[in-house]
Design a protein around this motif. Structure first.
Motif, mmCIF file in Angstrom:
data_model
loop_
_atom_site.group_PDB
_atom_site.id
_atom_site.type_symbol
_atom_site.label_atom_id
_atom_site.label_comp_id
_atom_site.label_asym_id
_atom_site.label_seq_id
_atom_site.Cartn_x
_atom_site.Cartn_y
_atom_site.Cartn_z
ATOM 1 N N CYS A 123 0.812 -1.220 0.000
ATOM 2 C CA CYS A 123 0.000 0.000 0.000
ATOM 3 C C CYS A 123 0.843 1.267 0.000
ATOM 4 C CB CYS A 123 -0.936 -0.001 1.205
ATOM 5 S SG CYS A 123 -2.203 -1.284 1.163
ATOM 6 N N VAL A 124 1.881 1.268 0.829
ATOM 7 C CA VAL A 124 2.652 2.495 1.027
ATOM 8 C C VAL A 124 3.706 2.707 -0.049
ATOM 9 C CG1 VAL A 124 4.213 3.684 2.619
ATOM 10 C CG2 VAL A 124 2.254 2.431 3.513
ATOM 11 N N ARG A 125 4.350 1.642 -0.499
ATOM 12 C CA ARG A 125 5.481 1.772 -1.407
ATOM 13 C C ARG A 125 5.207 1.238 -2.809
ATOM 14 N NH1 ARG A 125 8.881 5.399 1.023
ATOM 15 N NH2 ARG A 125 9.941 4.571 2.869
ATOM 16 N N LEU A 130 4.094 1.622 -8.883
ATOM 17 C CA LEU A 130 3.703 0.942 -10.113
ATOM 18 C C LEU A 130 2.545 1.611 -10.834
ATOM 19 C CD1 LEU A 130 3.961 -2.786 -8.979
ATOM 20 C CD2 LEU A 130 5.651 -1.425 -10.206
ATOM 21 N N ALA A 131 1.977 2.654 -10.241
ATOM 22 C CA ALA A 131 0.831 3.326 -10.865
ATOM 23 C C ALA A 131 1.111 3.763 -12.304
ATOM 24 C CB ALA A 131 0.393 4.515 -10.013
ATOM 25 N N PRO A 132 2.287 4.331 -12.622
ATOM 26 C CA PRO A 132 2.534 4.726 -14.024
ATOM 27 C C PRO A 132 2.507 3.541 -14.983
ATOM 28 C CG PRO A 132 4.079 5.825 -12.547
ATOM 29 C CD PRO A 132 3.380 4.795 -11.732
ATOM 30 N N LEU A 133 2.970 2.372 -14.541
ATOM 31 C CA LEU A 133 2.931 1.200 -15.410
ATOM 32 C C LEU A 133 1.500 0.751 -15.654
ATOM 33 C CD1 LEU A 133 5.909 -1.030 -14.202
ATOM 34 C CD2 LEU A 133 5.829 0.597 -16.091
ATOM 35 N N VAL A 134 0.675 0.813 -14.617
ATOM 36 C CA VAL A 134 -0.731 0.434 -14.777
ATOM 37 C C VAL A 134 -1.403 1.371 -15.779
ATOM 38 C CG1 VAL A 134 -2.948 0.181 -13.605
ATOM 39 C CG2 VAL A 134 -0.843 -0.578 -12.478
ATOM 40 N N ALA A 135 -1.109 2.651 -15.654
ATOM 41 C CA ALA A 135 -1.675 3.618 -16.597
ATOM 42 C C ALA A 135 -1.194 3.360 -18.017
ATOM 43 C CB ALA A 135 -1.296 5.039 -16.167
ATOM 44 N N ASP A 136 -0.043 2.686 -18.138
ATOM 45 C CA ASP A 136 0.526 2.390 -19.450
ATOM 46 C C ASP A 136 0.102 1.018 -19.964
ATOM 47 O OD1 ASP A 136 2.127 3.233 -21.628
ATOM 48 O OD2 ASP A 136 3.778 1.963 -20.933
ATOM 49 N N GLY A 137 -0.814 0.360 -19.246
ATOM 50 C CA GLY A 137 -1.370 -0.889 -19.747
ATOM 51 C C GLY A 137 -0.946 -2.151 -19.034
ATOM 52 N N LEU A 178 16.453 -5.241 -2.035
ATOM 53 C CA LEU A 178 15.724 -4.128 -2.629
ATOM 54 C C LEU A 178 15.907 -2.844 -1.831
ATOM 55 C CD1 LEU A 178 13.830 -3.699 -5.059
ATOM 56 C CD2 LEU A 178 11.907 -4.019 -3.510
ATOM 57 N N ALA A 179 15.732 -2.920 -0.512
ATOM 58 C CA ALA A 179 15.843 -1.720 0.327
ATOM 59 C C ALA A 179 15.930 -2.154 1.782
ATOM 60 C CB ALA A 179 14.635 -0.802 0.132
ATOM 61 N N ASP A 180 16.416 -1.260 2.630
ATOM 62 C CA ASP A 180 16.449 -1.486 4.080
ATOM 63 C C ASP A 180 15.319 -0.703 4.724
ATOM 64 O OD1 ASP A 180 18.646 -3.188 4.154
ATOM 65 O OD2 ASP A 180 20.061 -1.518 4.168
ATOM 66 N N GLU A 181 14.541 -1.381 5.547
ATOM 67 C CA GLU A 181 13.418 -0.760 6.247
ATOM 68 C C GLU A 181 13.805 -0.510 7.701
ATOM 69 O OE1 GLU A 181 10.757 1.177 6.387
ATOM 70 O OE2 GLU A 181 9.445 -0.218 5.312
ATOM 71 N N GLU A 182 13.645 0.741 8.161
ATOM 72 C CA GLU A 182 13.951 1.104 9.549
ATOM 73 C C GLU A 182 12.714 0.939 10.408
ATOM 74 O OE1 GLU A 182 15.045 5.087 12.193
ATOM 75 O OE2 GLU A 182 15.319 5.100 10.006
ATOM 76 N N TYR A 183 12.907 0.445 11.628
ATOM 77 C CA TYR A 183 11.805 0.285 12.577
ATOM 78 C C TYR A 183 11.928 1.306 13.702
ATOM 79 C CZ TYR A 183 10.376 -3.961 10.247
ATOM 80 O OH TYR A 183 9.927 -4.851 9.306
ATOM 81 N N VAL A 184 10.781 1.866 14.114
ATOM 82 C CA VAL A 184 10.773 2.929 15.116
ATOM 83 C C VAL A 184 9.780 2.599 16.230
ATOM 84 C CG1 VAL A 184 11.515 4.759 13.567
ATOM 85 C CG2 VAL A 184 9.092 4.196 13.711
ATOM 86 N N LEU A 185 10.092 3.091 17.417
ATOM 87 C CA LEU A 185 9.265 2.902 18.602
ATOM 88 C C LEU A 185 8.365 4.128 18.756
ATOM 89 C CD1 LEU A 185 8.825 1.065 21.136
ATOM 90 C CD2 LEU A 185 10.600 2.412 22.264
ATOM 91 N N VAL A 186 7.047 3.932 18.687
ATOM 92 C CA VAL A 186 6.134 5.071 18.623
ATOM 93 C C VAL A 186 4.923 4.876 19.531
ATOM 94 C CG1 VAL A 186 6.775 5.698 16.262
ATOM 95 C CG2 VAL A 186 4.928 4.051 16.634
ATOM 96 N N ALA A 187 4.283 6.015 19.842
ATOM 97 C CA ALA A 187 3.028 6.032 20.595
ATOM 98 C C ALA A 187 2.338 7.355 20.311
ATOM 99 C CB ALA A 187 3.283 5.876 22.093
ATOM 100 N N ALA A 188 1.102 7.467 20.739
ATOM 101 C CA ALA A 188 0.396 8.740 20.614
ATOM 102 C C ALA A 188 1.087 9.786 21.491
ATOM 103 C CB ALA A 188 -1.053 8.577 21.026
ATOM 104 N N ALA A 314 12.491 2.483 -8.041
ATOM 105 C CA ALA A 314 11.776 3.210 -6.990
ATOM 106 C C ALA A 314 12.388 2.965 -5.615
ATOM 107 C CB ALA A 314 10.299 2.785 -6.993
ATOM 108 N N ALA A 315 12.904 1.762 -5.396
ATOM 109 C CA ALA A 315 13.452 1.411 -4.077
ATOM 110 C C ALA A 315 14.672 2.238 -3.712
ATOM 111 C CB ALA A 315 13.782 -0.075 -4.039
#
Length: 318
Positions: A123-125, A130-137, A178-188, A314-315
């Motif tokens: 969803c996020v990445r 890939l949206a431009p490729l979809v628009a291209d068929g 492909l890429a490195d994903e960073e993890y973060v500690l979060v709260a409201a 993109a990555a």
């Protein structure tokens, strides 16, 4: 490797016989198995039963005197002779299939690209990239899930490309980082303020024992790894909320349910807007490498190559 010539009688110069015109169906079957990655996946593409596919490959191996596929618990892995044979016959067979008006695995025509990966990453990445490729068929058929089941489905021929959170075991499925994903500690933010005011604020692990933990799995894989990597401790708390979707975890944490460890890409917008508070900034945040896995033979579909290369490009900005 030295070049070999093929005389009119179908025999290589070193004396081993290659299939003749009478073996054309065997070659079609071979190419379907080579491209789909398994006997089971090749069978419906050819309109044959799986035992028939297996028997034809066995006959072809007897004729060539070579083992063409290594049998695996799930699917098959082409041997070096199989790669050589595919290189010799793929072009002519694809051209013949096109002349016959055929479609499918042998024709090499553009068809839907079957792509799979974690829901939040898609969803996020991935889908925005890939949206431009979809628009291209380009046509996409997207499946969400966790890595191991998706890789098993790929071995059975169900997916062309999989975004994986770990490198596949063995050599049957080629993959590239492909890429490195960073993890973060979060709260409201409200929880962030309470933690900062806590008498034991200098001991974040102790302070967090009083805060509900929200996670996507009962065994807390992401949170446990964060504790082990950043704090050098074992996480002993149990989850207050488990929900098998990181978007749902994010929603619960944003609403004030507690804290969690999440991919930065998923919650960066919330951090930038102040809807989430970053509870800790370690000098070396834990990273997880994402891999792009491709089913052997799937590049017979040119759109698979387009999607793969688009994701690699993109990555670089992920």
């Amino acid at each position: 490797m030295k070049n070999r010539t093929l005389p009119a009688d179908g025999t290589e110069t070193d004396g081993r016989r290659l299939p003749s015109h009478a073996d054309l169906n065997l070659l079609r079957t071979f190419l379907a198995v080579y491209r789909s990655g398994s006997f089971t996946a090749a069978a419906p593409l050819l309109g044959l039963s799986q035992p028939t596919v297996t028997a034809q490959i066995r006959t072809l191996e007897q004729q060539t005197g070579r083992e063409l596929f290594t049998r695996l618990p799930r699917g098959v892995e082409p041997t070096q002779p199989a790669h050589e044979l595919a290189g010799q016959i793929a072009g002519p067979l694809d051209a013949l299939t096109a002349l016959e008006g055929g479609k499918g695995t042998l024709a090499g025509h553009a068809s839907p690209v079957h792509l799979a990966g974690p829901s939040e990453l898609l969803c996020v990445r991935v889908l925005p990239a890939l949206a431009p490729l979809v628009a291209d068929g380009v046509q996409l058929r997207v499946t969400q899930g966790v890595t191991e089941p998706l890789l098993e489905e790929m071995r059975a021929g169900q997916h062309d490309l999989v975004l994986a959170t770990r490198r596949p075991r063995g050599r049957a499925l080629p993959s590239t980082p492909l890429a490195d994903e960073e993890y973060v500690l979060v709260a409201a933010p409200a929880w962030g303020e309470r933690i900062a005011e806590h008498p034991e604020a200098d001991d974040l692990c102790a302070t967090l024992r009083a805060v509900p933990l929200v996670t996507y799995a009962e065994d807390l894989p992401i949170a446990r790894r964060y504790w082990r990597t950043v704090f050098g401790k074992q996480l002993t708390e149990r989850a207050a909320v488990t929900v098998p979707n990181l978007h749902a975890v994010l929603s619960a944490v944003n609403a004030g349910a507690g804290y969690s460890v999440l991919p930065r890409s998923l919650c960066q917008e919330y951090l930038d807007s102040g809807r989430l508070a970053l509870l800790h900034e370690p000098e070396e945040p834990p990273l997880n490498t994402l891999f792009l896995v491709q089913r052997p033979g799937s590049d017979a579909n040119p759109d698979v190559i387009r999607v793969r290369e688009r994701l690699r490009a993109a990555a670089r900005d992920w």
